[in-house]
Design an enzyme around this catalytic site. Structure first.
Site, PDB file in Angstrom:
ATOM      1  N   TRP A  38       0.822  -1.215   0.000  1.00  0.00           N
ATOM      2  CA  TRP A  38       0.000   0.000   0.000  1.00  0.00           C
ATOM      3  C   TRP A  38       0.849   1.255   0.000  1.00  0.00           C
ATOM      4  O   TRP A  38       0.562   2.203  -0.733  1.00  0.00           O
ATOM      5  CB  TRP A  38      -0.984  -0.005   1.178  1.00  0.00           C
ATOM      6  CG  TRP A  38      -2.020  -1.074   1.037  1.00  0.00           C
ATOM      7  CD1 TRP A  38      -2.263  -2.102   1.898  1.00  0.00           C
ATOM      8  CD2 TRP A  38      -2.954  -1.245  -0.051  1.00  0.00           C
ATOM      9  NE1 TRP A  38      -3.275  -2.894   1.419  1.00  0.00           N
ATOM     10  CE2 TRP A  38      -3.718  -2.392   0.229  1.00  0.00           C
ATOM     11  CE3 TRP A  38      -3.203  -0.535  -1.228  1.00  0.00           C
ATOM     12  CZ2 TRP A  38      -4.726  -2.846  -0.637  1.00  0.00           C
ATOM     13  CZ3 TRP A  38      -4.200  -0.997  -2.082  1.00  0.00           C
ATOM     14  CH2 TRP A  38      -4.945  -2.131  -1.777  1.00  0.00           C
TER      15      TRP A  38
ATOM     16  N   ASP B 123      -1.299   6.730   6.520  1.00  0.00           N
ATOM     17  CA  ASP B 123      -2.426   5.895   6.072  1.00  0.00           C
ATOM     18  C   ASP B 123      -2.701   4.898   7.197  1.00  0.00           C
ATOM     19  O   ASP B 123      -1.982   3.924   7.383  1.00  0.00           O
ATOM     20  CB  ASP B 123      -2.057   5.153   4.781  1.00  0.00           C
ATOM     21  CG  ASP B 123      -3.135   4.153   4.347  1.00  0.00           C
ATOM     22  OD1 ASP B 123      -4.162   4.028   5.037  1.00  0.00           O
ATOM     23  OD2 ASP B 123      -2.938   3.483   3.313  1.00  0.00           O
TER      24      ASP B 123
ATOM     25  N   LYS C 120     -12.578  -1.231   7.181  1.00  0.00           N
ATOM     26  CA  LYS C 120     -11.948  -2.271   7.993  1.00  0.00           C
ATOM     27  C   LYS C 120     -12.491  -2.209   9.426  1.00  0.00           C
ATOM     28  O   LYS C 120     -13.081  -3.149   9.920  1.00  0.00           O
ATOM     29  CB  LYS C 120     -10.427  -2.121   8.010  1.00  0.00           C
ATOM     30  CG  LYS C 120      -9.756  -2.650   6.759  1.00  0.00           C
ATOM     31  CD  LYS C 120      -9.360  -1.529   5.869  1.00  0.00           C
ATOM     32  CE  LYS C 120      -8.496  -1.905   4.699  1.00  0.00           C
ATOM     33  NZ  LYS C 120      -8.876  -3.039   3.897  1.00  0.00           N
TER      34      LYS C 120
HETATM   35  C1  LIG Z   1      -3.657   0.205   4.363  1.00  0.00           C
HETATM   36  C2  LIG Z   1      -4.460   0.339   3.113  1.00  0.00           C
HETATM   37  N1  LIG Z   1      -4.302   1.420   2.348  1.00  0.00           N
HETATM   38  C3  LIG Z   1      -5.005   1.577   1.219  1.00  0.00           C
HETATM   39  C4  LIG Z   1      -5.932   0.646   0.790  1.00  0.00           C
HETATM   40  C5  LIG Z   1      -6.738   0.878  -0.463  1.00  0.00           C
HETATM   41  O1  LIG Z   1      -8.040   1.181  -0.080  1.00  0.00           O
HETATM   42  P1  LIG Z   1      -9.235   1.446  -1.130  1.00  0.00           P
HETATM   43  O2  LIG Z   1      -9.426   0.170  -1.876  1.00  0.00           O
HETATM   44  O3  LIG Z   1     -10.401   1.795  -0.258  1.00  0.00           O
HETATM   45  O4  LIG Z   1      -8.839   2.577  -1.998  1.00  0.00           O
HETATM   46  C6  LIG Z   1      -6.136  -0.490   1.563  1.00  0.00           C
HETATM   47  C7  LIG Z   1      -7.138  -1.499   1.134  1.00  0.00           C
HETATM   48  O5  LIG Z   1      -7.268  -2.565   1.673  1.00  0.00           O
HETATM   49  C8  LIG Z   1      -5.379  -0.653   2.747  1.00  0.00           C
HETATM   50  O6  LIG Z   1      -5.549  -1.734   3.517  1.00  0.00           O
END
Ligand SMILES: Cc1ncc(COP(=O)(O)O)c(C=O)c1O
Length: 378
Positions: free
Chosen positions: A106, A190, A214
């Site tokens: 991520w 994040d 989550k």
């Molecule tokens: C830590 C983290 N950041 C970003 C994301 C991406 O999220 P989204 O699919 O809502 O854009 C996720 C998705 O599981 C994640 O776990």
């Protein structure tokens, strides 16, 4: 009706009390006991009741996280991926660099996305270690921290707009347990996959964001907490829906918000408060994750690859070292009402996502299944 224990990484399990509240409220939304004549999905987001709901959600969030007065709370759309872009759009100045700590897929994706908007440098990465740890604090703090005695910012290097970290890497299961302080630039976090699972030092951050799906609600809303002094950096020409200050000026109601997601998130915030707040969420998270990691560490079959100090309390990644045995174990669990334990496709193995709503009994059932499965192989 007995449902399985749901270990899905997200969208993930919500507290049964919240689901029950939503079920009862579905045909007609009741706001503080007063029927609104339609479901929450069918009333105006500009009506008094919905505006009050948003104000209460913000107040509850402020109380839970003890958010200082010089921080704004925004409800946005587009998920964390939209924030991968919104953060550099709003904060990355043309003559500066954004510094990224890469501790998993991520944060890596976020750094690649940010590079579309300006200069990005990866300060430290644990990719070569298979993201089995967070990059050592000295690797990045010493480089760009105020106390950068070891490797000060090179002369002539462009100043840092912000330092970015993903505080819980959902796929690889590592977590930053203590946020760094005294950085040379604002810390952007994040926190999507461990948001509200523990108290958090908001004042140590310039900006925190978290997709809801989550720990706090259904997919569709992303909470952004941003310090006032960062709001004037954004150039005028960025799209309105990505513009933090513009969104704040419109109280997160510039365009139609994801009303159902915000409503369900508001209910979950009340649930967290009623359970005893973030100290209680943390106590439960420690109890669940300790039980599971101990079972893995004490087993002959299962292995948790993440270094002990950096193990996530929310996403427990483990495997047997054999893809067929992993698949057999996931099937074994499915048959016992333990669902969604398959690891992410890029990681393989298993992953048990044990967010706020997971009862300890769910982890006890998983540990019992691990023992039973191991015994079948003996
Ligand atoms: C830590 C983290 N950041 C970003 C994301 C991406 O999220 P989204 O699919 O809502 O854009 C996720 C998705 O599981 C994640 O776990």
């Amino acid at each position: 009706m007995t449902l399985p224990y749901n270990f899905s990484p997200g969208p993930a399990m919500l507290p049964p009390e919240v689901i029950e509240h939503i079920r009862a409220d579905l045909p007609e939304w009741h706001w503080h006991g007063i029927g609104q004549g339609a479901s929450v999905m069918e009333v105006s987001h500009r009506g008094k009741a919905f505006e009050q709901l948003m104000a209460e959600a913000e107040a509850d969030l402020r109380e839970l996280l003890a958010i200082p007065a010089n921080y704004q709370v925004i409800f946005m759309q587009g998920g964390a991926w939209a924030q991968f872009a919104a953060v550099p759009m709003n904060l990355l100045r043309a003559d500066e660099t954004a510094h990224y700590v890469v501790s998993g897929g991520w944060s890596k994706s976020a750094s690649i996305e940010a590079a579309k908007f300006g200069r990005v440098e990866v300060v430290a990465s644990s990719e070569s270690a298979g993201y089995t740890r967070v990059p050592a604090r000295n690797d990045w703090l010493s480089t760009y921290g105020i106390n950068s005695a070891i490797r000060p910012i090179d002369e002539g290097a462009s100043p840092s707009s912000y330092t970015y970290v993903c505080s819980n890497e959902t796929v690889f299961g590592n977590e930053v347990h203590t946020l760094p302080e005294a950085l040379a630039s604002p810390l952007v976090v994040d926190a999507s996959s461990h948001f509200l699972s523990r108290p958090m030092d908001v004042a140590a951050c310039g900006l925190i964001y978290a997709g809801a799906q989550k720990n706090i609600g259904p997919a569709g809303v992303t909470v952004v907490i941003v310090r006032d002094d960062l709001l004037d950096r954004a150039p005028k020409n960025i799209p309105s829906v990505f513009h933090y200050k513009h969104t704040i000026e419109h109280k997160s109601l510039f365009n139609t918000p994801p009303v159902f997601s915000i409503y369900a998130t508001a209910l979950t915030l009340k649930w967290i408060k009623a359970q005893g707040g973030l100290a209680e969420m943390e106590r439960r998270a420690v109890a669940r994750s300790t039980l599971l990691y101990n079972a893995i560490d004490n087993s002959e079959l299962f292995n948790a690859p993440v270094e002990t100090a950096d193990r996530s309390r929310m996403n427990v990644v483990f495997d047997t070292g054999n893809a067929d045995t992993d698949a057999a174990f996931v099937k074994f669990c499915d048959a016992r009402g333990l669902m969604s334990l398959k690891g992410h496709r890029v990681r393989g193995g298993m992953r048990a996502s044990i967010y706020n709503a997971m009862p300890l009994a769910g982890v006890e059932a998983l540990v019992a299944a691990m023992r039973e499965f191991e015994a079948t192989l003996a």
